[in-house]
Scaffold this active site. Structure first.
Site, PDB file in Angstrom:
ATOM      1  N   LEU A   1       0.816  -1.219   0.000  1.00 29.56           N
ATOM      2  CA  LEU A   1       0.000   0.000   0.000  1.00 29.56           C
ATOM      3  C   LEU A   1       0.847   1.267   0.000  1.00 29.56           C
ATOM      4  CD1 LEU A   1      -2.771  -1.191   2.503  1.00 29.56           C
ATOM      5  CD2 LEU A   1      -2.849  -1.210  -0.011  1.00 29.56           C
TER       6      LEU A   1
ATOM      7  N   LYS B   1       4.245  -3.510 -21.393  1.00 28.60           N
ATOM      8  CA  LYS B   1       4.471  -2.350 -20.515  1.00 28.60           C
ATOM      9  C   LYS B   1       5.913  -1.871 -20.641  1.00 28.60           C
ATOM     10  CE  LYS B   1       4.165   0.779 -17.300  1.00 28.60           C
ATOM     11  NZ  LYS B   1       4.986   0.764 -16.171  1.00 28.60           N
TER      12      LYS B   1
ATOM     13  N   ARG C   1      20.168   9.959 -21.478  1.00 25.52           N
ATOM     14  CA  ARG C   1      20.065  10.126 -20.017  1.00 25.52           C
ATOM     15  C   ARG C   1      21.393   9.746 -19.383  1.00 25.52           C
ATOM     16  NH1 ARG C   1      14.143   8.375 -17.640  1.00 25.52           N
ATOM     17  NH2 ARG C   1      12.904   9.091 -19.396  1.00 25.52           N
TER      18      ARG C   1
ATOM     19  N   ALA D   1       9.307  -3.972  -7.245  1.00 28.05           N
ATOM     20  CA  ALA D   1       9.584  -5.095  -8.147  1.00 28.05           C
ATOM     21  C   ALA D   1      10.909  -5.770  -7.794  1.00 28.05           C
ATOM     22  CB  ALA D   1       9.606  -4.588  -9.584  1.00 28.05           C
TER      23      ALA D   1
ATOM     24  N   GLU E   1       8.093   5.705 -24.165  1.00 27.76           N
ATOM     25  CA  GLU E   1       8.001   6.903 -23.294  1.00 27.76           C
ATOM     26  C   GLU E   1       9.385   7.599 -23.228  1.00 27.76           C
ATOM     27  OE1 GLU E   1       6.200   6.037 -19.392  1.00 27.76           O
ATOM     28  OE2 GLU E   1       7.887   7.103 -18.502  1.00 27.76           O
TER      29      GLU E   1
ATOM     30  N   HIS F   1       6.168   0.026 -23.753  1.00 26.44           N
ATOM     31  CA  HIS F   1       5.504   1.316 -23.494  1.00 26.44           C
ATOM     32  C   HIS F   1       6.509   2.285 -22.858  1.00 26.44           C
ATOM     33  CE1 HIS F   1       3.774   4.087 -20.553  1.00 26.44           C
ATOM     34  NE2 HIS F   1       2.734   4.204 -21.336  1.00 26.44           N
ATOM     35  N   ASN F   2       7.217   1.797 -21.852  1.00 28.76           N
ATOM     36  CA  ASN F   2       8.169   2.675 -21.166  1.00 28.76           C
ATOM     37  C   ASN F   2       9.335   3.055 -22.073  1.00 28.76           C
ATOM     38  OD1 ASN F   2       6.453   2.087 -19.048  1.00 28.76           O
ATOM     39  ND2 ASN F   2       8.087   1.994 -17.541  1.00 28.76           N
TER      40      ASN F   2
ATOM     41  N   SER G   1       0.222   1.640 -16.234  1.00 27.68           N
ATOM     42  CA  SER G   1       0.860   2.943 -16.484  1.00 27.68           C
ATOM     43  C   SER G   1      -0.092   4.069 -16.154  1.00 27.68           C
ATOM     44  CB  SER G   1       1.301   3.070 -17.939  1.00 27.68           C
ATOM     45  OG  SER G   1       1.857   4.359 -18.131  1.00 27.68           O
TER      46      SER G   1
HETATM   47  P1  NBP Z   1       7.476   0.934  -4.017  1.00 30.72           P
HETATM   48  O1  NBP Z   1       8.037   0.401  -5.279  1.00 30.72           O
HETATM   49  O2  NBP Z   1       8.132   2.057  -3.353  1.00 30.72           O
HETATM   50  O3  NBP Z   1       7.355  -0.292  -2.961  1.00 30.72           O
HETATM   51  C1  NBP Z   1       6.939  -0.076  -1.641  1.00 30.72           C
HETATM   52  C2  NBP Z   1       6.020  -1.194  -1.191  1.00 30.72           C
HETATM   53  O4  NBP Z   1       6.693  -2.458  -1.255  1.00 30.72           O
HETATM   54  C3  NBP Z   1       5.585  -1.004   0.247  1.00 30.72           C
HETATM   55  O5  NBP Z   1       4.252  -1.422   0.365  1.00 30.72           O
HETATM   56  C4  NBP Z   1       6.528  -1.941   0.996  1.00 30.72           C
HETATM   57  O6  NBP Z   1       6.043  -2.369   2.228  1.00 30.72           O
HETATM   58  C5  NBP Z   1       6.572  -3.085   0.026  1.00 30.72           C
HETATM   59  N1  NBP Z   1       7.655  -4.051   0.259  1.00 30.72           N
HETATM   60  C6  NBP Z   1       8.994  -3.938   0.092  1.00 30.72           C
HETATM   61 BR1  NBP Z   1       9.856  -2.416  -0.401  1.00 30.72          BR
HETATM   62  N2  NBP Z   1       9.674  -5.050   0.387  1.00 30.72           N
HETATM   63  C7  NBP Z   1       8.729  -5.934   0.773  1.00 30.72           C
HETATM   64  C8  NBP Z   1       8.795  -7.283   1.209  1.00 30.72           C
HETATM   65  N3  NBP Z   1       9.943  -7.940   1.252  1.00 30.72           N
HETATM   66  N4  NBP Z   1       7.629  -7.886   1.554  1.00 30.72           N
HETATM   67  C9  NBP Z   1       6.453  -7.237   1.483  1.00 30.72           C
HETATM   68  N5  NBP Z   1       6.329  -5.956   1.064  1.00 30.72           N
HETATM   69  C10 NBP Z   1       7.451  -5.309   0.711  1.00 30.72           C
HETATM   70  O7  NBP Z   1       5.911   1.291  -4.223  1.00 30.72           O
HETATM   71  P2  NBP Z   1       5.175   2.070  -5.419  1.00 30.72           P
HETATM   72  O8  NBP Z   1       5.936   3.262  -5.893  1.00 30.72           O
HETATM   73  O9  NBP Z   1       3.780   2.229  -4.965  1.00 30.72           O
HETATM   74  O10 NBP Z   1       5.208   1.012  -6.614  1.00 30.72           O
HETATM   75  C11 NBP Z   1       4.649  -0.293  -6.490  1.00 30.72           C
HETATM   76  C12 NBP Z   1       4.940  -1.054  -7.778  1.00 30.72           C
HETATM   77  O11 NBP Z   1       4.293  -0.388  -8.859  1.00 30.72           O
HETATM   78  C13 NBP Z   1       6.427  -1.113  -8.137  1.00 30.72           C
HETATM   79  O12 NBP Z   1       6.714  -2.360  -8.727  1.00 30.72           O
HETATM   80  C14 NBP Z   1       6.574  -0.022  -9.162  1.00 30.72           C
HETATM   81  O13 NBP Z   1       7.653  -0.249 -10.063  1.00 30.72           O
HETATM   82  C15 NBP Z   1       5.233  -0.112  -9.883  1.00 30.72           C
HETATM   83  N6  NBP Z   1       4.818   1.103 -10.572  1.00 30.72           N
HETATM   84  C16 NBP Z   1       5.029   2.326 -10.030  1.00 30.72           C
HETATM   85  C17 NBP Z   1       4.604   3.474 -10.707  1.00 30.72           C
HETATM   86  C18 NBP Z   1       4.807   4.824 -10.084  1.00 30.72           C
HETATM   87  O14 NBP Z   1       4.478   5.804 -10.773  1.00 30.72           O
HETATM   88  N7  NBP Z   1       5.278   4.914  -8.858  1.00 30.72           N
HETATM   89  C19 NBP Z   1       3.952   3.347 -11.922  1.00 30.72           C
HETATM   90  C20 NBP Z   1       3.718   2.097 -12.429  1.00 30.72           C
HETATM   91  C21 NBP Z   1       4.160   0.968 -11.753  1.00 30.72           C
HETATM   92  P3  NBP Z   1       6.394  -1.522   3.572  1.00 30.72           P
HETATM   93  O15 NBP Z   1       5.420  -0.420   3.615  1.00 30.72           O
HETATM   94  O16 NBP Z   1       6.201  -2.521   4.657  1.00 30.72           O
HETATM   95  O17 NBP Z   1       7.817  -1.062   3.438  1.00 30.72           O
END
Ligand code: NBP
Length: 480
Positions: free
Chosen positions: A12, A185, A290, A78, A192, A188-189, A130
């Protein structure tokens, strides 16, 4: 706990909490869970009134809250965290349940996870999402892979929360089995990256050759956004350029360090393109641009290297040049999408995914970062001819490039003369010229390869494979 939740979201942070809220706002009961339970409590405390959430503190509680077959979305960082979460939840699930990975996973990881979970009867669906934070909340573009059976269970939920294109179609559809969604995806990136680099090069030319201020360039981009370049990235570029730094009163773009960062999906696109043998030169140049920007020491050591300094134009000449830049940008954009769609076709053939390129163009029309009016045209091109070998073979795009090419070349000449680096514009034009060339110097390359390595060559006038005895009497032998 009663099993009432139609969907669960674990993880979350920004993306997961916004996605969970999106499901709740669309009337679904959403089970929510996070490794650190405080985030789960905070989400429900702050947004509990937006819909029906079931807060779960433990993995068991989370799984028990889901109706069967269970659908649980993993939105964690990821890589290893995704495997850790799967290892934690899979033993609690039953055959027919669906684990959905909405993170930015590498498609090869998705293929591996799908294979492993399939053996246990669990569907694993890698989903590309995305649209960033806002998209996750208000409607992202969603690219689901996995089995057709899992899409039958999951699709209606995704269609409800996805962005809608201007014609009302949800920006999601089943891309293909196992890693197809994450692959699309990734491309897509990559596109982008190319789009952003092309826009950055256009900005650089308008600034240094046309002599426009950032505010004037913002106006120019706004005008372009009312035409064929209408897209989210052009729109936000105008916003960024119009912004003034509050601390200094200077244009924001002038106070930001000029070193661009990357998270890796652009790099993956290029790495995989190399493996598949697909020339994605525009995307590759965007990734390298970049990289160059971030080499501070190298740039400092090179600052005195000889070369022209740009002499800005003015008045009508500057405006005429700006119009040429629009042509160059549009033509280069067509090339980067051509390359990206080639990669999608190649990946689909390699992994036997059966991806429909027109459907991909359709679901990129809303919600995602590369959303653009132009994607309607790409969809129409593939709808008219699903076996289109290249977007450049579409008469409409070919005609537009034919009309743009004189200006495209003029812009590159100006950039070279004035010492402005335009790697993506140049790579795009080189790709175009290479494809249309009657003869390429690859014939000479083959001769060299045969000379030093006896790699053999084919002839234009006869079937078969040949080698010239270069160190002997230079006679030719058939090697078939
Ligand atoms: P983050 O990529 O920053 O991940 C944070 C989340 O991962 C937190 O909920 C954290 O839990 C959890 N986590 C981690 Br770190 N290690 C863990 C583990 N060993 N076990 C269980 N939970 C774990 O979050 P985000 O930016 O919301 O992105 C989530 C996904 O969506 C990523 O894969 C990202 O690449 C993808 N994504 C992001 C975007 C964007 O614009 N940000 C766009 C599209 C896709 P905690 O709270 O307990 O630390």
């Amino acid at each position: 706990m009663s099993s009432t939740a139609q969907i669960g979201v674990t993880g979350l942070a920004v993306m997961g909490s916004n996605l969970a809220r999106n499901f709740a706002r669309n009337g679904f009961t959403v089970a929510v869970h996070n490794r650190t339970a405080a985030k789960t409590r905070a989400l429900v405390a702050e947004h509990g009134d937006e819909g029906t959430f079931v807060a779960a503190e433990s993995a068991k509680e989370f799984v028990d809250a889901l109706e069967r077959p269970r659908r649980l979305i993993v939105m964690v960082k990821a890589g290893e965290p995704t495997d850790a979460v799967i290892d934690e939840f899979a033993p609690l699930l039953e055959p027919g349940d669906v684990i959905i990975d909405g993170g930015n996973a590498h498609f090869e990881d998705t293929r591996r996870r799908e294979r492993q979970l399939r053996e246990r009867g669990i569907h694993f669906v890698g989903v590309g999402i995305s649209g960033g934070e806002e998209g996750a909340l208000l409607g992202p573009s969603i690219m689901p892979g996995g089995s057709a059976e899992s899409y039958a269970s999951l699709g209606p939920l995704l269609e409800k929360i996805a962005a809608k294109a201007a014609d009302g179609t949800p920006c999601t559809s089943h891309i293909g089995p196992d890693g197809a969604g994450h692959f699309v995806k990734m491309v897509h990136n990559g596109i982008e990256y190319a789009d952003m680099q092309l826009i950055a090069e256009a900005y650089h030319l308008l600034r240094d050759v046309a002599g426009y201020s950032p505010a004037r360039i913002a106006e120019t981009f706004r005008a372009w956004n009312r035409g064929r370049l209408d897209s989210y990235l052009i729109e936000i570029t105008a916003e960024v350029l119009a912004h003034t730094d509050a601390a200094t009163g200077r244009p924001f773009v002038d106070v930001v360090a000029d070193a661009a960062e990357q998270k890796g999906t652009g790099r993956w696109t290029v790495q995989i393109a190399l493996d598949l043998g697909v020339p994605v030169s525009g995307i590759a140049e965007a990734v390298f641009a970049r990289s160059v920007s971030g080499h501070a020491a190298l740039r400092a050591a090179s600052a005195e290297l000889a070369g022209p300094r740009a002499t800005p134009l003015s008045g009508a000449e500057a405006d005429a040049f700006a119009a040429q830049v629009e042509q160059a940008l549009y033509a280069s954009k067509i090339v980067s999408y051509t390359q990206g769609f080639h990669q999608i076709r190649a990946g689909s053939e390699q992994y036997e995914w059966g991806v429909d390129p027109g459907a991909v163009a359709a679901l990129w029309r809303g919600g995602c970062i590369i959303r653009a009016a132009f994607l309607d045209r790409i969809k129409a091109a593939y709808d008219a001819r699903p076996d289109l070998p290249s977007l450049l073979s579409d008469a409409g795009f070919a005609g537009e490039i034919a009309a743009a090419q004189d200006d495209w070349r003029a812009v590159l000449v100006a950039a070279v003369r004035q010492g402005i680096p335009v790697p993506a514009f140049a790579a795009s034009l080189a790709y175009y010229d290479a494809l249309r060339a009657e003869r390429l110097p690859a014939a000479l390359t083959q001769g060299q390869r045969d000379f030093f390595g006896a790699h053999t060559y084919r002839r234009t006038d006869r079937e078969g494979s040949f080698h010239t005895l270069w160190s002997g009497d230079r006679s030719e032998v058939s090697t078939d």
